[in-house]
Design a protein around this motif. Structure first.
Motif, PDB file in Angstrom:
ATOM      1  N   ARG A 138       0.840  -1.202   0.000  1.00 25.25           N
ATOM      2  CA  ARG A 138       0.000   0.000   0.000  1.00 25.25           C
ATOM      3  C   ARG A 138       0.879   1.257   0.000  1.00 25.25           C
ATOM      4  NH1 ARG A 138      -4.384   0.728   3.967  1.00 25.25           N
ATOM      5  NH2 ARG A 138      -2.752   0.528   5.519  1.00 25.25           N
ATOM      6  N   PRO A 139       0.325   2.353  -0.492  1.00 27.47           N
ATOM      7  CA  PRO A 139       1.133   3.576  -0.526  1.00 27.47           C
ATOM      8  C   PRO A 139       1.174   4.310   0.813  1.00 27.47           C
ATOM      9  CG  PRO A 139      -0.969   3.937  -1.604  1.00 27.47           C
ATOM     10  CD  PRO A 139      -0.964   2.500  -1.189  1.00 27.47           C
ATOM     11  N   VAL A 140       0.572   3.736   1.863  1.00 25.73           N
ATOM     12  CA  VAL A 140       0.716   4.344   3.188  1.00 25.73           C
ATOM     13  C   VAL A 140       1.747   3.542   3.966  1.00 25.73           C
ATOM     14  CG1 VAL A 140      -1.501   5.446   3.571  1.00 25.73           C
ATOM     15  CG2 VAL A 140      -1.285   3.002   3.924  1.00 25.73           C
ATOM     16  N   PRO A 141       2.526   4.232   4.796  1.00 22.00           N
ATOM     17  CA  PRO A 141       3.567   3.507   5.519  1.00 22.00           C
ATOM     18  C   PRO A 141       2.976   2.486   6.491  1.00 22.00           C
ATOM     19  CG  PRO A 141       3.599   5.867   6.060  1.00 22.00           C
ATOM     20  CD  PRO A 141       2.514   5.668   5.073  1.00 22.00           C
ATOM     21  N   MET A 142       3.491   1.284   6.421  1.00 25.22           N
ATOM     22  CA  MET A 142       3.057   0.256   7.364  1.00 25.22           C
ATOM     23  C   MET A 142       3.433   0.688   8.782  1.00 25.22           C
ATOM     24  SD  MET A 142       4.182  -3.746   7.479  1.00 25.22           S
ATOM     25  CE  MET A 142       5.964  -3.558   7.409  1.00 25.22           C
ATOM     26  N   ALA A 143       2.548   0.387   9.735  1.00 24.71           N
ATOM     27  CA  ALA A 143       2.858   0.585  11.155  1.00 24.71           C
ATOM     28  C   ALA A 143       2.386  -0.680  11.841  1.00 24.71           C
ATOM     29  CB  ALA A 143       2.133   1.808  11.695  1.00 24.71           C
ATOM     30  N   ARG A 144       3.255  -1.663  11.910  1.00 24.21           N
ATOM     31  CA  ARG A 144       2.807  -2.970  12.377  1.00 24.21           C
ATOM     32  C   ARG A 144       3.679  -3.491  13.497  1.00 24.21           C
ATOM     33  NH1 ARG A 144      -0.815  -6.790  11.025  1.00 24.21           N
ATOM     34  NH2 ARG A 144      -1.659  -5.547   9.343  1.00 24.21           N
ATOM     35  N   LEU A 145       3.004  -4.126  14.450  1.00 26.11           N
ATOM     36  CA  LEU A 145       3.679  -4.763  15.577  1.00 26.11           C
ATOM     37  C   LEU A 145       3.656  -6.265  15.348  1.00 26.11           C
ATOM     38  CD1 LEU A 145       4.793  -4.508  18.554  1.00 26.11           C
ATOM     39  CD2 LEU A 145       2.459  -4.949  19.291  1.00 26.11           C
ATOM     40  N   LEU A 146       4.842  -6.878  15.424  1.00 23.88           N
ATOM     41  CA  LEU A 146       4.912  -8.328  15.330  1.00 23.88           C
ATOM     42  C   LEU A 146       5.189  -8.850  16.730  1.00 23.88           C
ATOM     43  CD1 LEU A 146       4.987 -10.897  13.574  1.00 23.88           C
ATOM     44  CD2 LEU A 146       7.438 -10.522  13.301  1.00 23.88           C
ATOM     45  N   GLN A 147       4.156  -9.485  17.284  1.00 23.06           N
ATOM     46  CA  GLN A 147       4.272  -9.972  18.650  1.00 23.06           C
ATOM     47  C   GLN A 147       4.480 -11.466  18.592  1.00 23.06           C
ATOM     48  OE1 GLN A 147       0.716  -8.787  20.715  1.00 23.06           O
ATOM     49  NE2 GLN A 147       1.868  -8.330  22.543  1.00 23.06           N
ATOM     50  N   GLY A 148       5.496 -11.938  19.227  1.00 26.50           N
ATOM     51  CA  GLY A 148       5.710 -13.381  19.216  1.00 26.50           C
ATOM     52  C   GLY A 148       6.626 -13.761  20.354  1.00 26.50           C
ATOM     53  N   ASP A 149       6.228 -14.803  21.030  1.00 21.84           N
ATOM     54  CA  ASP A 149       6.980 -15.290  22.168  1.00 21.84           C
ATOM     55  C   ASP A 149       8.443 -15.528  21.786  1.00 21.84           C
ATOM     56  OD1 ASP A 149       7.217 -16.130  24.719  1.00 21.84           O
ATOM     57  OD2 ASP A 149       5.540 -17.546  24.608  1.00 21.84           O
ATOM     58  N   VAL A 150       9.306 -15.571  22.805  1.00 20.44           N
ATOM     59  CA  VAL A 150      10.714 -15.885  22.538  1.00 20.44           C
ATOM     60  C   VAL A 150      10.794 -17.168  21.728  1.00 20.44           C
ATOM     61  CG1 VAL A 150      12.494 -15.054  24.089  1.00 20.44           C
ATOM     62  CG2 VAL A 150      10.585 -16.340  25.020  1.00 20.44           C
ATOM     63  N   GLY A 151      11.614 -17.121  20.700  1.00 20.37           N
ATOM     64  CA  GLY A 151      11.844 -18.328  19.911  1.00 20.37           C
ATOM     65  C   GLY A 151      10.774 -18.615  18.885  1.00 20.37           C
ATOM     66  N   SER A 152       9.823 -17.696  18.716  1.00 18.87           N
ATOM     67  CA  SER A 152       8.738 -17.966  17.762  1.00 18.87           C
ATOM     68  C   SER A 152       9.171 -17.688  16.328  1.00 18.87           C
ATOM     69  CB  SER A 152       7.501 -17.147  18.126  1.00 18.87           C
ATOM     70  OG  SER A 152       7.820 -15.778  18.148  1.00 18.87           O
ATOM     71  N   GLY A 153      10.360 -17.126  16.156  1.00 17.62           N
ATOM     72  CA  GLY A 153      10.883 -16.956  14.803  1.00 17.62           C
ATOM     73  C   GLY A 153      10.565 -15.614  14.164  1.00 17.62           C
ATOM     74  N   LYS A 154      10.693 -14.556  14.931  1.00 13.27           N
ATOM     75  CA  LYS A 154      10.404 -13.230  14.391  1.00 13.27           C
ATOM     76  C   LYS A 154      11.466 -12.790  13.386  1.00 13.27           C
ATOM     77  CE  LYS A 154      10.065 -11.457  18.548  1.00 13.27           C
ATOM     78  NZ  LYS A 154      10.036 -12.681  19.352  1.00 13.27           N
ATOM     79  N   THR A 155      12.718 -13.232  13.632  1.00 15.96           N
ATOM     80  CA  THR A 155      13.794 -12.768  12.759  1.00 15.96           C
ATOM     81  C   THR A 155      13.570 -13.200  11.313  1.00 15.96           C
ATOM     82  OG1 THR A 155      15.177 -13.229  14.667  1.00 15.96           O
ATOM     83  CG2 THR A 155      16.288 -12.512  12.674  1.00 15.96           C
ATOM     84  N   ALA A 156      13.112 -14.431  11.145  1.00 10.06           N
ATOM     85  CA  ALA A 156      12.895 -14.926   9.779  1.00 10.06           C
ATOM     86  C   ALA A 156      11.818 -14.102   9.085  1.00 10.06           C
ATOM     87  CB  ALA A 156      12.500 -16.403   9.823  1.00 10.06           C
ATOM     88  N   VAL A 157      10.808 -13.707   9.833  1.00  8.56           N
ATOM     89  CA  VAL A 157       9.732 -12.884   9.265  1.00  8.56           C
ATOM     90  C   VAL A 157      10.293 -11.532   8.829  1.00  8.56           C
ATOM     91  CG1 VAL A 157       7.570 -11.694   9.789  1.00  8.56           C
ATOM     92  CG2 VAL A 157       7.923 -14.040  10.593  1.00  8.56           C
ATOM     93  N   ALA A 158      11.075 -10.926   9.724  1.00  7.99           N
ATOM     94  CA  ALA A 158      11.673  -9.631   9.393  1.00  7.99           C
ATOM     95  C   ALA A 158      12.560  -9.761   8.160  1.00  7.99           C
ATOM     96  CB  ALA A 158      12.479  -9.116  10.583  1.00  7.99           C
TER      97      ALA A 158
END
Ligand code: ADP
Ligand code: MG
Length: 870
Positions: free
Chosen positions: A412-432
């Protein structure tokens, strides 16, 4: 029934009430009962402004003095009748009595004629009112405008931060003593707190051994005698002469066979206005020089004289939809509630206000962030597939879902403002990483921000190893400078000098020729303080020219003079401190990237919406498969020896361990080992043959980093630490974490600690040491043993400890405190958020006149929060 009939039904009841002298007697249970039932069935009739107005006027009817009741009924009826008059021709002389246009339904009756004398009758009733009310008080008046308030009391209130009448109105009781159930003297139960109305029969003053005066008052009613003893001055004797009817509230004791109250709360009996007894008595936060009774009397005066003047900033339709009391009413009931039901209604209203002001604020913040255009980043499926094929695992369902949401935002042409919440070890780095790759595939840069240098370095190592295998065909950046694009250095460096520069940069970034992938390899830079000045300059130049694709570092990435060529996406990892200010700073620099904030701190949804209400949320609620659950045990201090045996076994097998202590240094007040003592004890007495390290918050960041690196490199077997032990740090060889004084930590924090282990292939353990064995601790530590679901634990914590402890970090982010609202009240928060959205949808800047009061209130509320935060 259709709308008209509904309105007529309402009008008839109001008319009957008016005929019955507004005694609130025509409906069993009171007019408000009827209104409540009526509201439930009124449907479309509620859309009628006059109906909304009528309901607003009549809220809290039962509690109004008679004169006001009459005025409000009359006003409500005027409004209702006007509904029926409106369609009549302007010169219609027949008035509403007979001209009700009911043709469409044919079933309705006209409103009864009731206003013939309305005004004069009301006027006469008003003057009949015997109570002469004190004159109203301006809300911004100083406290000495109240009668009986001198400089001393002004000073005492000032210590509580209260200077104006309005501030006193918002200085709420912290509890209520229930003296509302009156009994006769014979009915009083010894040992209970009771309230009784009786007559003063005898007053004696005497001197106590300490030389102070005491007063003994005997009171009686038809059923018996009660003695009240006061250990204070003689003035009491004067205030309560024999024969005076009084109300006493207090704990009933017995002395020589006679019922007795020691220093009860006592005041002259009055039919209506009891303040200190015989009701739900408010107890306000006090300070030196401010006594309970004084404070209560002063606050009562303020409430009576000023609360009616408070303007309701809620648009009436919002208030009606949410079924809330008018503000003046809510303030009055919050201080001096008629009963528990009214107290709850007052809390609902005032709690709703807090939630609403927060929600309007955060949603406006979101508007502000998203009010300017960003670059839409198209989804490059081939690149994503290549990325997936290089990942050593398959994404979890939760990761796939989160990415879908993220990609949709980025397109979208509007800047994303999103929070990725995930327990330790849930794999947030791969998503980023997947999101960052897309930004790069679109010809834009990505940035990844970590809270500490060591975490930045950890990300750098991991992402570099992964991304160097991923091909990202270089497109020309459609980035910031239209002119610069012509230079096209990203596509094909033309001249030899540019080529040489790029080669040097690649060398600096540690890229070997294979990493280049014919120019399609991702160029990742780590920007930390350990770079030499010259290298740093080169890397910064590379970032400014767009030769670096992905920059990893600490928040220096935005605070320092880093110029980006075309920043498409910023990912922020584990940074509680990344608040409004930082975002504003990003914007001020002219960057308008998409933004993904990641957090492992599991918090309940109400709190998420409060602290992060300006972000959309994606949740990773699924762990990657094959993780061994961490074995968690709660032990007593006496069982430490056994725990140490376990540590030794693990270390012998080549593993490492953390030992967490709540305190850095020893404390006289708290009987718990400090980190410093613990390190000495473990090193010298328990494990003299092992290497025991120490880390705590009083060390410099650099020192902390060095110790963490040493621990990761297995230069220590055991690391004794305070709560500073870095969030997100990866030491896969650490398998045991032992937490001393476990009861002192919040569950979310314990859970974070636990996340320090279980990061490798080995079975891991969490040992909680605590001798505190009260119900709450047992439940909390029991929950730690029973579940490793961080969100569940956060909810348990919220239920058991209330909201206060969860408010870590909100100060820094400038989120206002809640005085009344409870974070467990999901329903109220949802209602407030819905209303906030509705309001802002129709009037984003709150520019409409009907929102002027709300706008001012929102601004004042947030200004106060910012002031407290700084
Ligand atoms: P966190 O959410 O705490 O930041 P990480 O991103 O550090 O978690 O991931 C924790 C570990 O799990 C890493 O070693 C990572 O490689 C691994 N991992 C991530 N996603 C998956 C997956 N879908 N399957 C298996 N392992 C995964
Ligand atoms: Mg992480």
């Amino acid at each position: 029934m259709d709308e008209r009939e509904q309105i007529i039904r309402l009008g008839k009841v109001l008319a009957a009430e008016e005929r019955a002298a507004c005694a609130d007697s025509v409906i069993e249970g009171g007019l408000e009962c009827f209104l409540e039932r009526w509201r439930d069935t009124a449907n479309g009739a509620l859309a009628e402004p006059a109906v909304q107005e009528a309901l607003a006027l009549l809220a809290g009817y039962g509690a109004l003095p008679p004169a006001q009741r009459a005025d409000r009924i009359a006003a409500a009826l005027r409004g209702l009748r006007a509904i029926f008059r409106a369609p009549a021709p302007p010169d219609a002389s027949s008035q509403s009595e007979t001209s009700t246009p009911v043709a469409t339904t044919g079933a309705a009756e006209p409103l009864p004629p009731l206003h013939a004398n309305g005004t004069t009758r009301n006027a006469s009733r008003a003057t009949r009112n015997t109570q002469k009310p004190a004159p109203p008080l301006a809300l911004d008046a100083p406290l000495n405008a109240l009668s009986g308030v001198g400089p001393e009391m002004v000073g005492a209130f000032k210590r509580l931060g209260l200077r104006t009448i309005e501030e006193v109105l918002y200085h709420f009781p912290h509890r209520y003593d229930d003296y509302s159930k009156q009994k006769t003297i014979a009915e009083l139960s010894i040992g209970e707190v009771e309230t009784v109305v009786a007559e003063v029969a005898e007053v004696k003053t005497f001197r106590m051994k300490n030389g102070r005066d005491a007063v003994e008052i005997q009171v009686s009613d038809a059923t018996g005698l009660l003695k009240a003893v006061f250990f204070q001055g003689r003035w009491l004797a004067k205030q309560f002469p024999v024969g005076r009817k009084v109300v006493l509230s207090g704990k009933v004791g017995s002395y020589m066979g006679l019922r007795q109250m020691s220093s009860p709360s006592m005041e002259p009996y009055a039919d209506d206005e009891l303040i200190h007894t015989g009701r739900l008595v408010p107890v306000h936060p006090l300070t030196k020089g401010l006594h309970e009774r004084n404070a209560r009397s002063v606050i009562k005066q303020a409430v009576d004289r000023a609360a009616p003047l408070v303007e309701d900033f809620l648009p009436p339709e919002v208030r009606l939809r949410a079924g809330l009391l008018p503000l003046p009413e809510a303030l009055a009931q919050m201080h001096f509630p008629q009963n528990y039901a009214m107290l709850e209604k007052a809390r609902q209203r005032l709690g709703f206000d807090e939630f609403l002001l927060i929600q309007v604020g955060v949603l406006q913040r979101k508007q502000l962030w998203q009010g300017i255009r960003s670059h839409p980043l198209a989804f490059h499926e081939a690149v994503h597939d290549d990325f997936l094929s290089k990942l050593p695992f398959n994404l979890t369902g939760a990761q796939v879902r989160a990415l879908k949401e993220i990609f949709a935002d980025m397109e979208r042409p509007v800047p994303m403002a999103r929070l990725l919440q995930g327990d330790v070890g849930s794999g947030k780095t791969a998503v980023a990483a997947a999101a960052l790759v897309q930004s790069i595939a679109n010809g834009f840069q990505g940035a990844l921000m970590a809270p500490t240098e060591i975490l930045a370095e950890q990300h750098y190592k991991g992402l570099k190893a992964l991304l160097k295998q991923v091909r990202v065909p270089r497109k020309q950046s459609s980035g910031v400078g239209g002119q610069e694009e012509q230079a096209g250095q990203a596509e094909a460096p033309v001249d030899a000098e540019a080529l040489a520069q790029l080669d040097e940069l690649k060398r600096l970034l540690g890229m070997v020729p294979e990493d280049d992938l014919d120019g399609e390899g991702v160029r990742v830079a780590l920007l930390t303080g350990s770079l030499g000045a010259k290298e740093r300059r080169r890397v910064l130049a590379g970032i400014a020219e767009g030769d670096v694709d992905l920059v990893i570092g600490t928040h220096a990435l935005i605070t320092e003079g880093v110029q980006y060529h075309s920043l498409g996406l910023v990912c922020i990892d584990e940074q509680h401190r990344f608040g409004v200010e930082q975002r504003q700073r990003l914007k001020d620099k002219g960057f308008n990237p998409h933004m993904l904030v990641m957090t492992a701190t599991p918090i309940p949804r109400t709190l998420t919406l409060t602290i992060y209400g300006d972000l959309d949320t994606s949740i990773l609620n699924e762990r990657p498969p094959g993780r061994q659950p961490i074995k968690t045990r709660w032990i007593s201090a006496a069982e430490r020896e056994k725990a140490y045996k376990h540590l030794r076994r693990e270390i012998k097998a080549g593993r490492q361990a953390f030992v967490i202590c709540p305190l850095v240094e020893e404390s006289e007040k708290i009987d718990l080992p400090s980190a410093i003592e613990m390190q000495e004890h473990l090193q010298h007495e328990v494990f003299p043959d092992l290497r025991v390290g120490l880390i705590h918050g009083q060390l410099l960041p650099r020192e902390k980093d060095e110790i963490m690196v040493a621990f990761r490199n297995h230069e220590f077997d055991i690391l004794v630490a305070t709560a500073v032990v870095e969030v997100g740090i990866d030491v896969p060889n650490a398998t045991t974490i032992l937490i001393e004084g476990a009861e002192r930590f919040g569950l979310s924090q314990l859970h974070q600690f636990r996340g320090r282990v279980g990061r490798g292939v080995h079975q891991s353990f969490c040992i909680l040491v605590s001798d505190v064995d009260n119900e709450q601790t047992a439940q909390r530590l029991g929950a730690m043993e029973a579940t490793d679901d961080g969100f569940r634990l956060a909810e348990v914590d919220l239920e058991l400890r209330g909201s206060g402890d969860l408010f870590f970090g909100t100060r820094q982010s400038g989120t206002p405190d809640l005085k009344v609202a409870r974070l467990t009240d999901v329903r109220l928060l949802d209602a407030a958020r819905t209303e906030a959205q509705r309001i802002l949808q129709s009037d984003p800047q709150l520019e409409r006149p009907e929102h002027a009061k709300l706008k001012a209130k929102v601004e004042a509320f947030w200004a106060a929060a910012q002031a407290e935060a700084s």
